[in-house]
Enzyme design. Structure first.
Site, PDB file in Angstrom:
ATOM      1  N   GLY A   3       0.797  -1.240   0.000  1.00 25.77           N
ATOM      2  CA  GLY A   3       0.000   0.000   0.000  1.00 25.77           C
ATOM      3  C   GLY A   3       0.820   1.274   0.000  1.00 25.77           C
ATOM      4  N   ALA A   4       2.149   1.157   0.092  1.00 22.39           N
ATOM      5  CA  ALA A   4       2.978   2.373  -0.009  1.00 22.39           C
ATOM      6  C   ALA A   4       3.504   2.563  -1.421  1.00 22.39           C
ATOM      7  CB  ALA A   4       4.133   2.301   0.988  1.00 22.39           C
ATOM      8  N   ASP A  32       3.583  -3.157   4.184  1.00 22.13           N
ATOM      9  CA  ASP A  32       4.519  -2.838   3.096  1.00 22.13           C
ATOM     10  C   ASP A  32       5.947  -2.927   3.616  1.00 22.13           C
ATOM     11  OD1 ASP A  32       4.121  -0.991   0.224  1.00 22.13           O
ATOM     12  OD2 ASP A  32       6.127  -1.224   1.105  1.00 22.13           O
ATOM     13  N   THR A  74      -1.603  -9.192 -13.643  1.00 23.33           N
ATOM     14  CA  THR A  74      -1.284  -8.195 -14.683  1.00 23.33           C
ATOM     15  C   THR A  74      -1.582  -8.748 -16.074  1.00 23.33           C
ATOM     16  OG1 THR A  74       0.576  -7.069 -15.766  1.00 23.33           O
ATOM     17  CG2 THR A  74       1.125  -8.995 -14.481  1.00 23.33           C
ATOM     18  N   ASP A  75      -1.810  -7.858 -17.016  1.00 24.75           N
ATOM     19  CA  ASP A  75      -2.027  -8.320 -18.402  1.00 24.75           C
ATOM     20  C   ASP A  75      -0.762  -8.952 -18.994  1.00 24.75           C
ATOM     21  OD1 ASP A  75      -0.492  -5.999 -18.833  1.00 24.75           O
ATOM     22  OD2 ASP A  75      -1.811  -5.180 -20.373  1.00 24.75           O
ATOM     23  N   GLU A  76       0.396  -8.684 -18.358  1.00 24.41           N
ATOM     24  CA  GLU A  76       1.652  -9.221 -18.909  1.00 24.41           C
ATOM     25  C   GLU A  76       1.736 -10.732 -18.798  1.00 24.41           C
ATOM     26  OE1 GLU A  76       5.289  -7.183 -18.099  1.00 24.41           O
ATOM     27  OE2 GLU A  76       4.300  -5.246 -18.007  1.00 24.41           O
ATOM     28  N   TYR A 133       9.705 -10.949 -14.461  1.00 21.11           N
ATOM     29  CA  TYR A 133       8.594 -10.291 -13.753  1.00 21.11           C
ATOM     30  C   TYR A 133       7.270 -10.965 -14.074  1.00 21.11           C
ATOM     31  CZ  TYR A 133       4.698  -7.075 -13.121  1.00 21.11           C
ATOM     32  OH  TYR A 133       3.464  -6.552 -12.798  1.00 21.11           O
ATOM     33  N   LYS A 161       4.694 -13.191 -11.735  1.00 26.38           N
ATOM     34  CA  LYS A 161       3.286 -12.800 -11.540  1.00 26.38           C
ATOM     35  C   LYS A 161       2.342 -13.928 -11.993  1.00 26.38           C
ATOM     36  CE  LYS A 161       1.761  -9.378 -10.342  1.00 26.38           C
ATOM     37  NZ  LYS A 161       1.378  -8.902  -8.978  1.00 26.38           N
ATOM     38  N   PRO A 194      14.694   8.158 -23.027  1.00 23.40           N
ATOM     39  CA  PRO A 194      15.277   6.971 -23.675  1.00 23.40           C
ATOM     40  C   PRO A 194      14.211   6.011 -24.202  1.00 23.40           C
ATOM     41  CG  PRO A 194      15.406   6.735 -21.281  1.00 23.40           C
ATOM     42  CD  PRO A 194      14.765   8.064 -21.537  1.00 23.40           C
TER      43      PRO A 194
HETATM   44  P1  NAD Z   1       5.122  -0.495  -7.059  1.00 25.81           P
HETATM   45  O1  NAD Z   1       6.445  -1.098  -7.376  1.00 25.81           O
HETATM   46  O2  NAD Z   1       4.931   0.962  -7.205  1.00 25.81           O
HETATM   47  O3  NAD Z   1       4.724  -0.865  -5.552  1.00 25.81           O
HETATM   48  C1  NAD Z   1       4.957  -2.110  -4.980  1.00 25.81           C
HETATM   49  C2  NAD Z   1       4.856  -1.969  -3.458  1.00 25.81           C
HETATM   50  O4  NAD Z   1       5.046  -3.272  -2.875  1.00 25.81           O
HETATM   51  C3  NAD Z   1       5.929  -1.059  -2.846  1.00 25.81           C
HETATM   52  O5  NAD Z   1       5.356  -0.194  -1.907  1.00 25.81           O
HETATM   53  C4  NAD Z   1       6.895  -2.026  -2.167  1.00 25.81           C
HETATM   54  O6  NAD Z   1       7.539  -1.478  -1.035  1.00 25.81           O
HETATM   55  C5  NAD Z   1       5.947  -3.164  -1.781  1.00 25.81           C
HETATM   56  N1  NAD Z   1       6.631  -4.447  -1.623  1.00 25.81           N
HETATM   57  C6  NAD Z   1       7.550  -5.010  -2.455  1.00 25.81           C
HETATM   58  N2  NAD Z   1       7.968  -6.180  -1.948  1.00 25.81           N
HETATM   59  C7  NAD Z   1       7.287  -6.386  -0.785  1.00 25.81           C
HETATM   60  C8  NAD Z   1       7.267  -7.411   0.187  1.00 25.81           C
HETATM   61  N3  NAD Z   1       8.046  -8.496   0.060  1.00 25.81           N
HETATM   62  N4  NAD Z   1       6.437  -7.299   1.246  1.00 25.81           N
HETATM   63  C9  NAD Z   1       5.656  -6.201   1.389  1.00 25.81           C
HETATM   64  N5  NAD Z   1       5.640  -5.186   0.511  1.00 25.81           N
HETATM   65  C10 NAD Z   1       6.438  -5.271  -0.565  1.00 25.81           C
HETATM   66  O7  NAD Z   1       4.085  -1.318  -7.937  1.00 25.81           O
HETATM   67  P2  NAD Z   1       2.708  -0.868  -8.599  1.00 25.81           P
HETATM   68  O8  NAD Z   1       2.958  -0.355  -9.944  1.00 25.81           O
HETATM   69  O9  NAD Z   1       1.943  -0.058  -7.617  1.00 25.81           O
HETATM   70  O10 NAD Z   1       2.013  -2.298  -8.778  1.00 25.81           O
HETATM   71  C11 NAD Z   1       1.199  -2.830  -7.732  1.00 25.81           C
HETATM   72  C12 NAD Z   1       0.684  -4.180  -8.161  1.00 25.81           C
HETATM   73  O11 NAD Z   1      -0.079  -4.052  -9.346  1.00 25.81           O
HETATM   74  C13 NAD Z   1       1.776  -5.195  -8.482  1.00 25.81           C
HETATM   75  O12 NAD Z   1       1.356  -6.451  -8.000  1.00 25.81           O
HETATM   76  C14 NAD Z   1       1.863  -5.190  -9.995  1.00 25.81           C
HETATM   77  O13 NAD Z   1       2.310  -6.430 -10.479  1.00 25.81           O
HETATM   78  C15 NAD Z   1       0.413  -4.937 -10.352  1.00 25.81           C
HETATM   79  N6  NAD Z   1       0.173  -4.268 -11.650  1.00 25.81           N
HETATM   80  C16 NAD Z   1       0.811  -3.100 -11.935  1.00 25.81           C
HETATM   81  C17 NAD Z   1       0.537  -2.450 -13.130  1.00 25.81           C
HETATM   82  C18 NAD Z   1       1.201  -1.149 -13.491  1.00 25.81           C
HETATM   83  O14 NAD Z   1       1.001  -0.671 -14.611  1.00 25.81           O
HETATM   84  N7  NAD Z   1       1.963  -0.526 -12.617  1.00 25.81           N
HETATM   85  C19 NAD Z   1      -0.387  -3.009 -14.029  1.00 25.81           C
HETATM   86  C20 NAD Z   1      -1.016  -4.212 -13.701  1.00 25.81           C
HETATM   87  C21 NAD Z   1      -0.730  -4.822 -12.497  1.00 25.81           C
HETATM   88  O1  TDX Z   2      12.810   4.217 -20.348  1.00 27.24           O
HETATM   89  C1  TDX Z   2      11.930   3.527 -20.899  1.00 27.24           C
HETATM   90  N1  TDX Z   2      11.837   3.537 -22.253  1.00 27.24           N
HETATM   91  C2  TDX Z   2      10.922   2.790 -22.939  1.00 27.24           C
HETATM   92  O2  TDX Z   2      10.880   2.818 -24.177  1.00 27.24           O
HETATM   93  C3  TDX Z   2      11.003   2.716 -20.152  1.00 27.24           C
HETATM   94  C4  TDX Z   2      11.060   2.670 -18.652  1.00 27.24           C
HETATM   95  C5  TDX Z   2      10.075   1.985 -20.858  1.00 27.24           C
HETATM   96  N2  TDX Z   2      10.042   1.994 -22.207  1.00 27.24           N
HETATM   97  C6  TDX Z   2       9.033   1.188 -22.908  1.00 27.24           C
HETATM   98  C7  TDX Z   2       9.006  -0.289 -22.537  1.00 27.24           C
HETATM   99  C8  TDX Z   2       7.554  -0.641 -22.715  1.00 27.24           C
HETATM  100  O3  TDX Z   2       7.315  -0.940 -24.084  1.00 27.24           O
HETATM  101  O4  TDX Z   2       7.759   1.693 -22.512  1.00 27.24           O
HETATM  102  C9  TDX Z   2       6.799   0.640 -22.352  1.00 27.24           C
HETATM  103  C10 TDX Z   2       6.269   0.652 -20.937  1.00 27.24           C
HETATM  104  O5  TDX Z   2       7.340   0.273 -20.083  1.00 27.24           O
HETATM  105  P1  TDX Z   2       7.158   0.207 -18.487  1.00 27.24           P
HETATM  106  O6  TDX Z   2       6.650   1.510 -17.993  1.00 27.24           O
HETATM  107  O7  TDX Z   2       8.427  -0.331 -17.909  1.00 27.24           O
HETATM  108  O8  TDX Z   2       5.950  -0.826 -18.338  1.00 27.24           O
HETATM  109  P2  TDX Z   2       5.753  -2.343 -18.824  1.00 27.24           P
HETATM  110  O9  TDX Z   2       7.046  -3.002 -19.053  1.00 27.24           O
HETATM  111  O10 TDX Z   2       4.761  -2.321 -19.950  1.00 27.24           O
HETATM  112  O11 TDX Z   2       5.088  -2.964 -17.490  1.00 27.24           O
HETATM  113  C11 TDX Z   2       4.095  -2.206 -16.767  1.00 27.24           C
HETATM  114  O12 TDX Z   2       2.792  -2.635 -17.066  1.00 27.24           O
HETATM  115  C12 TDX Z   2       2.305  -3.823 -16.542  1.00 27.24           C
HETATM  116  C13 TDX Z   2       4.335  -2.287 -15.267  1.00 27.24           C
HETATM  117  O13 TDX Z   2       5.663  -1.898 -14.969  1.00 27.24           O
HETATM  118  C14 TDX Z   2       4.022  -3.645 -14.718  1.00 27.24           C
HETATM  119  O14 TDX Z   2       4.174  -3.646 -13.288  1.00 27.24           O
HETATM  120  C15 TDX Z   2       2.612  -3.998 -15.067  1.00 27.24           C
HETATM  121  O15 TDX Z   2       2.328  -5.318 -14.673  1.00 27.24           O
END
Ligand code: NAD
Ligand code: TDX
Length: 333
Positions: A9-10, A34, A124-126, A148, A152, A203
């Site tokens: 949650g952080a 967290d 995640t959709d990944e 990653y 997941k 980049p």
């Molecule tokens: P984030 O990296 O910003 O946050 C992750 C949080 O988890 C952090 O606060 C970190 O301190 C905590 N954490 C990591 N390891 C831990 C542990 N062992 N115990 C307790 N806490 C821990 O990630 P986010 O982008 O907020 O993603 C949150 C969730 O959503 C993830 O499960 C990710 O896979 C999923 N998700 C993210 C996206 C995206 O676009 N960011 C999309 C789909 C799904």
């Molecule tokens: O510096 C960059 N340059 C660049 O071209 C970065 C950081 C990313 N990219 C590209 C890679 C991807 O094609 O941009 C796209 C998005 O990259 P990210 O922001 O790293 O996201 P992605 O790899 O798609 O994964 C994200 O979406 C699904 C989240 O990080 C995951 O946590 C989530 O599950």
């Protein structure tokens, strides 16, 4: 009075979810567990940290004792905790396996012991891997291609196994790429906005034609809450924004939004195993009555404004360890 255990949650989405919950409900309690890794930031929660109905616990989801102590009278578990950045998983996958897979196992075991009412696994959709044409439905096979997304996928299927084997009330969500406030500036959108504000290079990996479906983080939070209350146990729900854009389009939007020059764009080495396109079919969730509310370009404007107006938040992050990490990973062309 329902009690939520929100893990991670952080972080970016977890902290937005906690804000969302307190804006929506007045009769809840929230525990935030967290570990405060590099991605965890208590400044995301400053406005609510002193509420009597909120408790922060610093701890690891892999730690059975902490998890068991907190789980006792919890109603809902929402598992956001994860290592979440694909590039970091390429360099160093071990924490991904530990947290994303083993940590989810520890939570599931404890939730089973204490007969939790709902367990939402934030997947995640990944997990589906890349798709050239069309969109993945929930029953498609999982073909994750980075450490990653593989970790997941392990967590996603482990959660499902607890539904099938132990009849646990598990729900699994697979959301597309989020953007919005409090996103760690290593992910594409906050990295590019903050670099552009500072007149630093953006980049772009490979040819910049990789496609992602973008969703505003508050829509994701709303969908998770909707699924918690309306989803069917044991089911998977795709969540998408319906905004597929390639990385060049996103980059141009950001540069135009900030009035910055295209000269900031720089093409760098491609990410290893870089998935070309993600796309999820969201008709299953739509048939339950949920759709995103935020219009993409308005949400992008809100996001750009937030990073412009909250430089105190990201400048601290970008000044330290994070920059060294980037310098090592990518040699700008
Ligand atoms: P984030 O990296 O910003 O946050 C992750 C949080 O988890 C952090 O606060 C970190 O301190 C905590 N954490 C990591 N390891 C831990 C542990 N062992 N115990 C307790 N806490 C821990 O990630 P986010 O982008 O907020 O993603 C949150 C969730 O959503 C993830 O499960 C990710 O896979 C999923 N998700 C993210 C996206 C995206 O676009 N960011 C999309 C789909 C799904
Ligand atoms: O510096 C960059 N340059 C660049 O071209 C970065 C950081 C990313 N990219 C590209 C890679 C991807 O094609 O941009 C796209 C998005 O990259 P990210 O922001 O790293 O996201 P992605 O790899 O798609 O994964 C994200 O979406 C699904 C989240 O990080 C995951 O946590 C989530 O599950």
């Amino acid at each position: 009075m329902k009690k939520y255990l929100v893990t991670g949650g952080a972080g970016f989405i977890g902290s937005n979810y906690i804000h969302y919950l307190f804006e929506k409900y007045s009769d809840i309690q929230v525990i935030n567990l967290d570990k405060l890794t590099y991605a965890g930031n208590l400044e995301n929660l400053r406005e609510i940290e002193n509420r009597p109905d909120y408790q922060f616990v610093e701890g690891d989801i892999c730690d059975e004792k902490i998890v068991d102590d907190l789980m006792k009278d919890v109603d809902y578990v929402i598992n956001f905790a994860a290592e979440s950045h694909v590039d970091r998983s390429i360099g160093s996958p071990d924490d991904f396996i530990k947290t994303d897979v083993y940590g989810t196992f520890v939570l599931l075991e404890s939730a089973r012991k204490y007969k939790i009412k709902k367990f939402v696994q934030i997947s995640t959709d990944e997990v589906y891997g890349s798709i050239e044409k069309g969109s993945f439905v929930e029953t498609d096979p999982l073909m994750p291609s980075s450490p990653y997304s593989a970790s997941k996928s392990g967590a996603d299927r482990l959660a499902y196994s607890y539904f099938v084997t132990y009849d646990m009330p598990v729900l699994i969500t697979r959301c597309s790429n989020n953007f919005g406030q409090y996103q760690y500036p290593e992910k594409l959108i906050p990295l590019f906005i903050t670099n552009a504000i500072e007149d630093k290079k953006l980049p772009i990996y490979g040819d910049g034609k990789n496609v992602r479906d973008w969703i505003y983080v508050l829509d994701h939070c709303d969908a998770v809450d909707f699924i918690l209350h309306n989803g069917k146990n044991g089911e998977v729900y795709n969540i998408g924004g319906g905004n597929e854009r390639n990385n060049l389009e996103i980059t141009e939007l950001i540069l135009n939004g900030l009035g910055k020059s295209k000269n900031l764009m720089t093409f760098v080495e491609d990410r290893l195993g870089h998935d070309r396109r993600y796309s999820v079919d969201c008709r299953k969730l739509e048939s339950l009555g949920w759709r995103p509310k935020y219009e993409f370009s308005k949400a992008m404007d809100l996001t750009i404004d937030w990073y412009k107006n909250n430089q105190w938040w990201w400048k601290k992050i970008k000044s330290g360890e994070y920059l060294d990490y980037y310098k090592k990973q990518y040699k700008m062309k």
